[in-house]
Motif scaffolding. Sequence first.
Motif, mmCIF file in Angstrom:
data_model
loop_
_atom_site.group_PDB
_atom_site.id
_atom_site.type_symbol
_atom_site.label_atom_id
_atom_site.label_comp_id
_atom_site.label_asym_id
_atom_site.label_seq_id
_atom_site.Cartn_x
_atom_site.Cartn_y
_atom_site.Cartn_z
ATOM 1 N N PRO A 276 10.988 61.501 27.154
ATOM 2 C CA PRO A 276 12.124 60.462 27.204
ATOM 3 C C PRO A 276 12.603 60.019 26.012
ATOM 4 O O PRO A 276 11.936 59.915 24.964
ATOM 5 C CB PRO A 276 11.349 59.296 27.973
ATOM 6 C CG PRO A 276 10.448 60.074 28.764
ATOM 7 C CD PRO A 276 9.799 61.146 27.769
ATOM 8 N N CYS A 277 13.923 59.855 25.832
ATOM 9 C CA CYS A 277 14.517 59.469 24.658
ATOM 10 C C CYS A 277 15.625 58.695 24.925
ATOM 11 O O CYS A 277 15.931 58.121 26.075
ATOM 12 C CB CYS A 277 14.944 60.809 23.973
ATOM 13 S SG CYS A 277 16.230 61.468 24.529
ATOM 14 N N THR A 278 16.549 58.039 23.776
ATOM 15 C CA THR A 278 17.613 57.241 23.942
ATOM 16 C C THR A 278 18.688 57.994 24.546
ATOM 17 O O THR A 278 19.885 57.369 24.554
ATOM 18 C CB THR A 278 17.859 56.332 22.519
ATOM 19 O OG1 THR A 278 17.964 57.453 21.438
ATOM 20 C CG2 THR A 278 16.841 55.601 22.443
ATOM 21 N N ASP A 279 18.901 59.305 24.577
ATOM 22 C CA ASP A 279 20.140 60.038 25.389
ATOM 23 C C ASP A 279 21.326 59.725 24.407
ATOM 24 O O ASP A 279 22.339 59.917 25.216
ATOM 25 C CB ASP A 279 20.051 59.246 26.664
ATOM 26 C CG ASP A 279 19.124 59.806 27.602
ATOM 27 O OD1 ASP A 279 18.416 60.874 27.324
ATOM 28 O OD2 ASP A 279 18.740 59.105 28.748
ATOM 29 N N LEU A 280 21.376 59.697 23.459
ATOM 30 C CA LEU A 280 22.420 59.409 22.710
ATOM 31 C C LEU A 280 23.456 60.763 22.488
ATOM 32 O O LEU A 280 24.602 60.455 22.451
ATOM 33 C CB LEU A 280 22.502 58.802 21.457
ATOM 34 C CG LEU A 280 22.268 57.139 21.523
ATOM 35 C CD1 LEU A 280 21.602 56.725 20.106
ATOM 36 C CD2 LEU A 280 23.316 56.501 21.785
ATOM 37 N N THR A 297 10.567 51.956 19.919
ATOM 38 C CA THR A 297 9.464 52.109 21.207
ATOM 39 C C THR A 297 9.332 53.642 21.490
ATOM 40 O O THR A 297 8.225 54.036 21.848
ATOM 41 C CB THR A 297 9.907 51.159 22.059
ATOM 42 O OG1 THR A 297 9.870 49.790 21.523
ATOM 43 C CG2 THR A 297 8.955 51.002 23.329
ATOM 44 N N LEU A 298 10.320 54.149 21.558
ATOM 45 C CA LEU A 298 10.486 55.353 22.467
ATOM 46 C C LEU A 298 9.972 56.381 21.457
ATOM 47 O O LEU A 298 9.216 57.244 21.774
ATOM 48 C CB LEU A 298 11.937 55.914 22.573
ATOM 49 C CG LEU A 298 12.152 55.292 23.955
ATOM 50 C CD1 LEU A 298 13.857 55.505 24.164
ATOM 51 C CD2 LEU A 298 11.570 56.190 25.022
ATOM 52 N N ALA A 299 9.997 56.372 20.019
ATOM 53 C CA ALA A 299 9.437 57.440 18.982
ATOM 54 C C ALA A 299 7.897 57.167 18.999
ATOM 55 O O ALA A 299 7.452 58.270 19.051
ATOM 56 C CB ALA A 299 10.009 57.015 17.655
ATOM 57 N N ARG A 300 7.406 55.868 19.309
ATOM 58 C CA ARG A 300 5.795 55.857 19.294
ATOM 59 C C ARG A 300 5.487 56.796 20.589
ATOM 60 O O ARG A 300 4.519 57.218 20.389
ATOM 61 C CB ARG A 300 5.474 54.577 19.205
ATOM 62 C CG ARG A 300 5.820 53.678 17.808
ATOM 63 C CD ARG A 300 5.083 52.512 17.856
ATOM 64 N NE ARG A 300 5.540 51.409 18.798
ATOM 65 C CZ ARG A 300 6.455 50.621 18.490
ATOM 66 N NH1 ARG A 300 7.075 50.738 17.340
ATOM 67 N NH2 ARG A 300 6.972 49.773 19.314
ATOM 68 N N TYR A 301 6.024 56.540 21.604
ATOM 69 C CA TYR A 301 5.921 57.020 22.878
ATOM 70 C C TYR A 301 5.985 58.788 22.741
ATOM 71 O O TYR A 301 4.993 59.237 23.135
ATOM 72 C CB TYR A 301 6.752 56.645 23.967
ATOM 73 C CG TYR A 301 6.606 56.985 25.313
ATOM 74 C CD1 TYR A 301 5.662 56.763 25.859
ATOM 75 C CD2 TYR A 301 7.551 57.582 26.056
ATOM 76 C CE1 TYR A 301 5.159 57.047 27.399
ATOM 77 C CE2 TYR A 301 7.465 58.068 27.232
ATOM 78 C CZ TYR A 301 6.128 57.741 27.800
ATOM 79 O OH TYR A 301 6.281 58.329 29.263
ATOM 80 N N GLN A 302 6.876 58.945 22.115
ATOM 81 C CA GLN A 302 7.054 60.458 21.981
ATOM 82 C C GLN A 302 6.131 61.016 20.974
ATOM 83 O O GLN A 302 5.672 62.390 21.285
ATOM 84 C CB GLN A 302 8.516 60.820 21.443
ATOM 85 C CG GLN A 302 9.777 60.373 22.051
ATOM 86 C CD GLN A 302 10.738 59.959 21.404
ATOM 87 O OE1 GLN A 302 10.853 60.239 20.240
ATOM 88 N NE2 GLN A 302 11.963 59.746 22.203
ATOM 89 N N ARG A 303 5.437 60.421 20.169
ATOM 90 C CA ARG A 303 4.354 60.956 19.371
ATOM 91 C C ARG A 303 3.023 61.214 20.132
ATOM 92 O O ARG A 303 2.110 62.126 19.578
ATOM 93 C CB ARG A 303 4.204 59.901 18.175
ATOM 94 C CG ARG A 303 5.057 59.778 17.151
ATOM 95 C CD ARG A 303 4.956 58.926 16.075
ATOM 96 N NE ARG A 303 6.103 58.889 15.207
ATOM 97 C CZ ARG A 303 6.166 58.236 13.950
ATOM 98 N NH1 ARG A 303 5.379 57.373 13.590
ATOM 99 N NH2 ARG A 303 7.342 58.361 13.160
ATOM 100 N N GLN A 304 2.954 60.404 21.290
ATOM 101 C CA GLN A 304 1.800 60.749 21.994
ATOM 102 C C GLN A 304 1.833 62.184 22.586
ATOM 103 O O GLN A 304 0.756 62.585 22.801
ATOM 104 C CB GLN A 304 1.821 59.562 23.169
ATOM 105 C CG GLN A 304 1.550 58.122 22.634
ATOM 106 C CD GLN A 304 1.423 57.195 23.790
ATOM 107 O OE1 GLN A 304 0.459 57.125 24.770
ATOM 108 N NE2 GLN A 304 2.431 56.164 23.671
#
Length: 382
Positions: A276-280, A297-304
């Motif tokens: 999931p990302c910011t969809d820009l 917040t999403l960047a930290r989630y993506q790193r998981q």
Amino acid sequence: MDFIDFNGIRLDYLLYKHLLEFLSERELEALFELAKRPPSRYYIRVNTSKITPEALLSALSRNIEVRRDEHIGEALWIPVQGPFKVPEVRRRVVAEKRAAESVYMGADLYAPGVLKAPSVKAGDEVNVVSPDGQLVAYGIAEMDGDAMLKTRRGLAVRTLVSVYKAPKLRELDEYRLGYFYDQSYPAMWVGLIARALGASTAIDLNSSPGGKTTHLAQYGIRVIAVDRSRPKVDKIRENAERLGLTSLIDLLEHDSRYLDRDFPRLKAEIALVDPPCTDLGVRPKLGHTVTMIDVETLARYQRQFLSVASRIARYIIYSTCTLTYQENEENITWATRELGLEVLDIDPPRSVHGWGACPLCRRSMPTHFDAPGFFLALLRRR
């Protein structure tokens, strides 16, 4: 909070200033002006496990204008027409944002995408509008407004005139027979890279709706397709069954951030991470609000997801449909530093080098190529 508004696409001031580290004001304005319009080519991916690109091109050409792509063998494209002037009428049906963006391109509106339909009766002439009131189409209501919201299934509005128009491909026999999958041009890069690696097994950590999973499967790669909810897994299954690829796809309903913990023996040669990302980078985009806090917040989630992928596969193909540095190059730089991964050189067609410290990363930039915004990087465990 201060926002910079690009005709409905709103960035908070911190994110706007950050993007100006990589793009000029003129480039940023041009980028989000293009985001309001679809690319001039609507792409589909030929399911080469069932039909050749030449045969599908011949079959589709009997009804619509369709052409082969110059670079990707299994890619066909249809010219997008418009913009058109949409007739305005009294009744309005408010569509959820993603549904409105599809109707903006000529798709019909189905009941699950309806937010409001006050006083609408079956047979009424209606306008379909986005949640913020942007006019996207004119059509005929196929059911009462109350039924749209109550039943949540079936055709709600048959679109007659939309701002842009692409063929209603899902009404074609060739779609029902599983001869193609509608997929954006840069998203096909993932499958091309996987095939070039010569791998026989893969795990797709963010699989739904199954575009990348089925692309690998049509190459004969066995894929474990993971997503965290039953509706998402059901969507992958639906596409795999239509394309006739179920024998090469194993479905797993699970939060893939915990795959290595809960399934310690699960391994593959390639892991796909498309989180999931910011969809820009998505086009067309009728309205969107993104803050720097969202990005971080999403960047930290993506790193998981990247962390888990590094423990279950030798190669990782990381992709997003957004434009921010933090969700793309910065995540890759973090993965090389913290996970011991190395970035490999790739050269997908119609791409530009990544920003900053990741020149081996690749981007699709709408200001360079008439395509959605997209990011791609190939990593290998040392």
